[in-house]
Structures are given as structure tokens and as C-alpha cells.
Scaffold this motif. Structure first.
Motif, short mmCIF file in Angstrom:
data_model
loop_
_atom_site.label_atom_id
_atom_site.label_comp_id
_atom_site.label_asym_id
_atom_site.label_seq_id
_atom_site.Cartn_x
_atom_site.Cartn_y
_atom_site.Cartn_z
N PHE A 277 0.83 -1.20 0.00
CA PHE A 277 0.00 0.00 0.00
C PHE A 277 0.87 1.25 0.00
O PHE A 277 0.64 2.18 -0.79
N ASP A 278 1.85 1.31 0.87
CA ASP A 278 2.73 2.48 0.94
C ASP A 278 3.46 2.70 -0.38
O ASP A 278 3.56 3.83 -0.86
N ALA A 279 3.95 1.62 -0.97
CA ALA A 279 4.67 1.74 -2.25
C ALA A 279 3.73 2.20 -3.37
O ALA A 279 4.08 3.08 -4.17
N LEU A 280 2.55 1.63 -3.41
CA LEU A 280 1.59 2.00 -4.46
C LEU A 280 1.05 3.42 -4.26
O LEU A 280 0.80 4.13 -5.23
N ARG A 281 0.90 3.82 -3.00
CA ARG A 281 0.45 5.19 -2.74
C ARG A 281 1.49 6.19 -3.23
O ARG A 281 1.15 7.20 -3.85
N ALA A 282 2.77 5.89 -3.00
CA ALA A 282 3.84 6.77 -3.48
C ALA A 282 3.87 6.79 -5.01
O ALA A 282 4.01 7.85 -5.62
N LYS A 283 3.72 5.62 -5.63
CA LYS A 283 3.69 5.54 -7.09
C LYS A 283 2.53 6.34 -7.65
O LYS A 283 2.68 7.09 -8.62
N TYR A 284 1.36 6.18 -7.04
CA TYR A 284 0.17 6.91 -7.50
C TYR A 284 0.41 8.41 -7.42
O TYR A 284 0.09 9.15 -8.35
N ARG A 285 0.99 8.87 -6.32
CA ARG A 285 1.21 10.30 -6.14
C ARG A 285 2.18 10.85 -7.20
O ARG A 285 1.96 11.93 -7.74
N ILE A 286 3.22 10.10 -7.49
CA ILE A 286 4.18 10.52 -8.52
C ILE A 286 3.49 10.61 -9.88
O ILE A 286 3.66 11.58 -10.61
N LEU A 287 2.70 9.60 -10.21
CA LEU A 287 2.00 9.59 -11.50
C LEU A 287 0.94 10.68 -11.56
O LEU A 287 0.74 11.31 -12.61
N TRP A 288 0.25 10.92 -10.43
CA TRP A 288 -0.75 11.99 -10.38
C TRP A 288 -0.09 13.35 -10.63
O TRP A 288 -0.58 14.15 -11.41
N ASP A 289 1.04 13.59 -9.95
CA ASP A 289 1.75 14.86 -10.13
C ASP A 289 2.22 15.04 -11.57
O ASP A 289 2.13 16.13 -12.13
N ALA A 290 2.70 13.96 -12.18
CA ALA A 290 3.15 14.02 -13.57
C ALA A 290 1.97 14.33 -14.49
O ALA A 290 2.08 15.14 -15.41
N HIS A 291 0.84 13.69 -14.23
CA HIS A 291 -0.36 13.95 -15.03
C HIS A 291 -0.78 15.41 -14.89
O HIS A 291 -1.13 16.06 -15.88
N GLN A 292 -0.76 15.91 -13.67
CA GLN A 292 -1.15 17.30 -13.45
C GLN A 292 -0.23 18.26 -14.20
O GLN A 292 -0.69 19.25 -14.77
N ALA A 293 1.05 17.97 -14.22
CA ALA A 293 2.00 18.83 -14.93
C ALA A 293 1.69 18.86 -16.43
O ALA A 293 1.68 19.94 -17.05
N VAL A 294 1.41 17.70 -16.99
CA VAL A 294 1.08 17.63 -18.42
C VAL A 294 -0.24 18.34 -18.70
O VAL A 294 -0.35 19.11 -19.65
N ALA A 295 -1.23 18.09 -17.87
CA ALA A 295 -2.55 18.70 -18.07
C ALA A 295 -2.47 20.22 -17.94
O ALA A 295 -3.07 20.96 -18.73
N HIS A 296 -1.71 20.70 -16.97
CA HIS A 296 -1.56 22.15 -16.79
C HIS A 296 -0.82 22.77 -17.97
O HIS A 296 -1.18 23.87 -18.42
N ARG A 297 0.20 22.08 -18.44
CA ARG A 297 0.94 22.57 -19.62
C ARG A 297 0.00 22.69 -20.81
O ARG A 297 -0.04 23.72 -21.48
N ASN A 298 -0.77 21.64 -21.04
CA ASN A 298 -1.69 21.65 -22.18
C ASN A 298 -2.77 22.73 -22.02
O ASN A 298 -3.11 23.42 -22.98
N ALA A 299 -3.27 22.89 -20.81
CA ALA A 299 -4.28 23.92 -20.58
C ALA A 299 -3.70 25.31 -20.81
O ALA A 299 -4.36 26.17 -21.40
N ALA A 300 -2.47 25.53 -20.36
CA ALA A 300 -1.84 26.83 -20.57
C ALA A 300 -1.64 27.11 -22.05
O ALA A 300 -1.85 28.25 -22.51
N LEU A 301 -1.24 26.10 -22.80
CA LEU A 301 -1.07 26.27 -24.23
C LEU A 301 -2.40 26.63 -24.90
O LEU A 301 -2.47 27.52 -25.77
N MET A 302 -3.45 25.95 -24.50
CA MET A 302 -4.76 26.22 -25.08
C MET A 302 -5.25 27.61 -24.71
O MET A 302 -5.81 28.32 -25.55
N ARG A 303 -5.03 28.02 -23.45
CA ARG A 303 -5.43 29.37 -23.04
C ARG A 303 -4.68 30.43 -23.83
O ARG A 303 -5.19 31.52 -24.06
#
Length: 69
Positions: free
Chosen positions: A7-33
Motif C-alpha cells: 500500500f505504501d509503495a503504491l500510494r507513493a507511485k500513485y502520487r508521482i503519477l498523479w503529479d506528472a499527469h497534473q504537470a502535463v494537463a496544466h501545460r496543455n491547458a496553458a497552451l490552449m489558453r
């Protein structure tokens, strides 16, 4: 590896992937704006990041369901 350790390992993995997804989504949103059209690669990056988050979430939920047993 025990379920609590997994659980601890997967929670850390999820958080890393979530943060990476947020970075990509924010980049794309900024480009579109800014009036830019997203490239096929930029859209694919966001879709891949979202898919990785979904898979990590599913793994995490599976472990959570076993923790109470």
C-alpha cells in the motif's frame, strides 16, 4: 511484501503519477489558453499520463480492499 508495505509503495507511485499527469494537463491547458493548438504528441502525452494514473489507482484500490481482511 506485505499488504501494508505494498500500500505504501503504491500510494507513493500513485502520487508521482498523479503529479506528472497534473504537470502535463496544466501545460496543455496553458497552451490552449494562449490560443495554441495542441499537437498530437501533446494530446497523447496527456492520455498516457491519465491511463497510468488510472492503472495506479486500480492497483491501490485492490490493495486497500485487502487491508481490512
Amino acid at each position: 511484501m506485505s499488504d501494508p508495505q505494498r500500500f505504501d509503495a503504491l500510494r507513493a507511485k500513485y502520487r508521482i503519477l498523479w503529479d506528472a499527469h497534473q504537470a502535463v494537463a496544466h501545460r496543455n491547458a496553458a497552451l490552449m489558453r494562449a490560443g495554441r493548438e495542441l499537437s498530437t504528441e501533446q494530446l497523447a502525452d496527456e492520455q498516457r499520463a491519465a491511463a497510468l494514473v488510472a492503472a495506479a489507482r486500480d492497483e491501490l484500490l485492490a490493495v486497500i480492499s485487502r487491508l481490512g481482511n
